[in-house]
Design a protein around this motif. Structure first.
Motif, short mmCIF file in Angstrom:
data_model
loop_
_atom_site.label_atom_id
_atom_site.label_comp_id
_atom_site.label_asym_id
_atom_site.label_seq_id
_atom_site.Cartn_x
_atom_site.Cartn_y
_atom_site.Cartn_z
N ASP A 1 88.01 19.56 5.16
CA ASP A 1 87.34 19.20 3.92
C ASP A 1 86.82 17.77 3.95
OD1 ASP A 1 86.60 19.59 1.14
OD2 ASP A 1 88.20 18.16 0.70
N GLN B 1 82.93 16.88 3.52
CA GLN B 1 82.41 16.03 2.46
C GLN B 1 81.54 14.90 2.99
OE1 GLN B 1 83.73 15.61 -0.96
NE2 GLN B 1 85.50 16.99 -0.96
N LYS C 1 78.33 16.31 4.42
CA LYS C 1 77.51 16.77 3.31
C LYS C 1 76.82 15.60 2.62
CE LYS C 1 78.17 18.71 -1.29
NZ LYS C 1 79.21 19.22 -2.23
N GLN C 2 77.60 14.57 2.42
CA GLN C 2 77.06 13.38 1.77
C GLN C 2 75.86 12.83 2.55
OE1 GLN C 2 76.27 10.60 -0.83
NE2 GLN C 2 78.01 11.98 -1.15
N LEU D 1 86.49 10.93 -0.72
CA LEU D 1 85.31 10.27 -0.16
C LEU D 1 85.02 9.01 -0.97
CD1 LEU D 1 82.99 10.42 1.87
CD2 LEU D 1 81.71 11.78 0.22
#
Lengths: 347, 347
Positions: free
Chosen positions: B167, B171, B174-175, B329
């Motif tokens: 995860d 994240q 993805k960011q 994050l």
DNA sequence: GTGAAAGCGCTAACAG
DNA sequence: CTGTTAGCGCTTTCAC
């Protein structure tokens, strides 16, 4: 899979149809056992999953092959580095190290010392959180070898491996002076610690040698922590006449100081020069890069173990050895101010 | 001041003219001793400098109140922080922690485990250097409670406290994607470790979810070390088409990566964006500040001890508990590229 | 070569 | 309230 109860040397003996004495011989590789017998015993050990009980063993042998390491702050990168040095040497000599962290608490330190003594460690290397405490009494009474690392232990004749803090601070301050600074501030650590006091002394000595009068306002105190350096820097920033250079007494304080500088928009390298005690990771990431006083962490640890080991092995008592290692000034970029003018009100 | 030989409970008893049983009662605060007698005993203890021998005590009690902590790299700031969490809880419950560092060596790890078992620790928290090794066998056989921290231990049913690495990496990636990046490189850790594999998996998943094809050239390997990150970054820099963003799998690698960026004059925040796994000290000192995936170190340690403690206390066997904590994050500045254009050759 | 036996220092019944 | 005693698991003479 909690087994009934751990197999003992007895179980092995029974299983191999020999006496415990013979099993003991095999376990300790003492020889003098017929090959065939040994094979049977080894087999039994495997089969039962037998593990020698070191507690019982220590009880007979009066030695544990363990040394305790006590440090005041595991989160200060200085210590892990020193510890690595100790561990490395200890491992070579067949010693196992138990590391404990006191978080700068004299109470915790005292507890830990007691536990280590009760457990019969063969020696201890310690960076104390309380130089004047009574917690060392027990070590002395029990005749357990001790090496004081980085911080002196007063009133006890232990071996010590220290850094020449006075010299380190002197060099740093001198460097700043030679760069033309007159208004040099110091962020001091606690005066209750040797490093705190000595680094201040080195600062004083440099000022004095170069005939720069001490300005009390430029001397700020703090704990050896990021917070300490941060608030000290704020204090400095609020002065009517701010210093043109800052000497920070410790790595964590340096981080706090640099953070404060950023937050206050007090421009490092332009409005204020900087030298810190101890090299730190961020030193080469700031702009300008930080000049620092660097200590030989690994050497410190290695030497400490060596002294300890000599004492563990020795039968007679001999007088304490005190080593003072020299730090090294690493000049990078933060100690001069480029072409920005200095205050020089006093010149 | 090596004393003759340490005074025992016998000596105290003789000195106070009582039996050893009575002395034992006093030592252990079991009460049921006349005040006057107790005073005499306490006095004798002081006078003789008696210290209870924990080795002998453990031998009877079959418990040592010691737990072992095994970490792979004491110089990685992540671990000291986790250790602080464990220590804190352990202290509260009256346990003493022995910390050992394997320096990522499976051999050393195996030795340490043996020593801890021989010494009869009540439990161990471990971040292994070798997930598939046989070194855990002995712990299992001896029925010693174990908690795997941060790195999974395969083939053994130990409790575990892990981080959701997939995860976290997802994240981060993805960011980066949402910021418009397509050419995103990953600096991978060793695939022999859970974090190494999982973080790569998270990266892959994000790319896949956003339909960005995987470019093998953008996947570089290294050890979890500064050197690993440094050389990986150099490799990336030599590509005909360099990535516009880098995701680094580990704190030490991040440092190496940033250093390389500086040395190569590959401008962070202008030519290349960055997100690293784990928060690091330097993150807020670079310019731009580094965005990172941050793990709850303290919580990790506390939970690990809690699980261990429950198991130490429990009499029955129960199935392993596996916790997966979520990383967070922390978006700072390094993940977007301002107004510099991205390659977007493929779009 | 191997075994029997005496503790190491302490705790925990069990008696008084 | 206090003392006696039996081990905990191992090492180490001293015999055989």
């Amino acid at each position: 899979m909690r087994t009934e109860s751990k197999p003992t040397i007895q179980d092995v003996a029974k299983h191999a149809s020999v006496s415990i004495a013979t099993v003991s011989r095999v376990i300790n590789n003492q020889g003098g056992v017929r090959a065939e017998t040994e094979k049977r015993i080894v087999h039994a050990i495997k089969e039962l999953g037998y593990v020698r009980n070191a507690v019982a063993r220590s009880m007979k042998k009066k030695e544990t092959k363990m040394i305790g390491i006590i440090i005041p702050d595991i989160n200060n990168p200085f210590f892990p580095l020193v510890v690595s040095g100790i561990e490395q040497q200890a491992r070579k000599k067949g010693y196992y190290t138990m590391l404990s962290n006191t978080s700068e608490s004299p109470i915790v330190e005292s507890e830990i010392i007691n536990i280590l003594v009760e457990r019969g460690v063969d020696g201890v290397v310690i960076t104390t959180a309380d130089e004047y405490g009574k917690q060392f009494q027990i070590l002395q009474e029990q005749g357990i070898p001790v090496v004081a690392l980085d911080r002196r232990i007063n009133e006890y004749n232990f071996d010590s491996v220290l850094i020449d803090n006075i010299d380190g601070a002197y060099q740093a301050t001198k460097q700043l002076i030679l760069q033309g600074h007159q208004d040099i501030a110091i962020i001091c650590g606690p005066h209750s610690t040797t490093p705190g006091r000595d680094r201040f002394a080195g600062y004083l000595k440099a000022l004095s040698d170069y005939e720069i009068p001490l300005n009390d306002q430029f001397v700020v105190q703090g704990s050896f922590s990021e917070e300490g350096g941060y608030s000290a820097t704020r204090t400095l920033n609020e002065l009517e006449v701010r210093p043109t250079a800052i000497f920070s007494s410790n790595n964590l304080m340096s981080i706090g100081c640099i953070k404060a500088l950023q937050d206050l928009e007090w421009r490092l390298g332009e409005e204020v020069a900087f030298i810190g005690f101890d090299d730190i990771e961020i030193a080469t990431f700031t702009k300008p890069k930080l000049s620092v006083v660097s200590r030989p962490m690994n050497a410190l640890g290695e030497l400490a173990f060596q002294l300890l080991h000599e004492r563990i092995l020795a039968n007679e008592v001999f007088s304490p050895r005190n080593y003072l290692l020299s730090p090294e000034l690493k000049i990078r970029e933060s100690c001069h101010l480029g072409n920005i003018r200095l205050n020089h009100k006093r010149s």
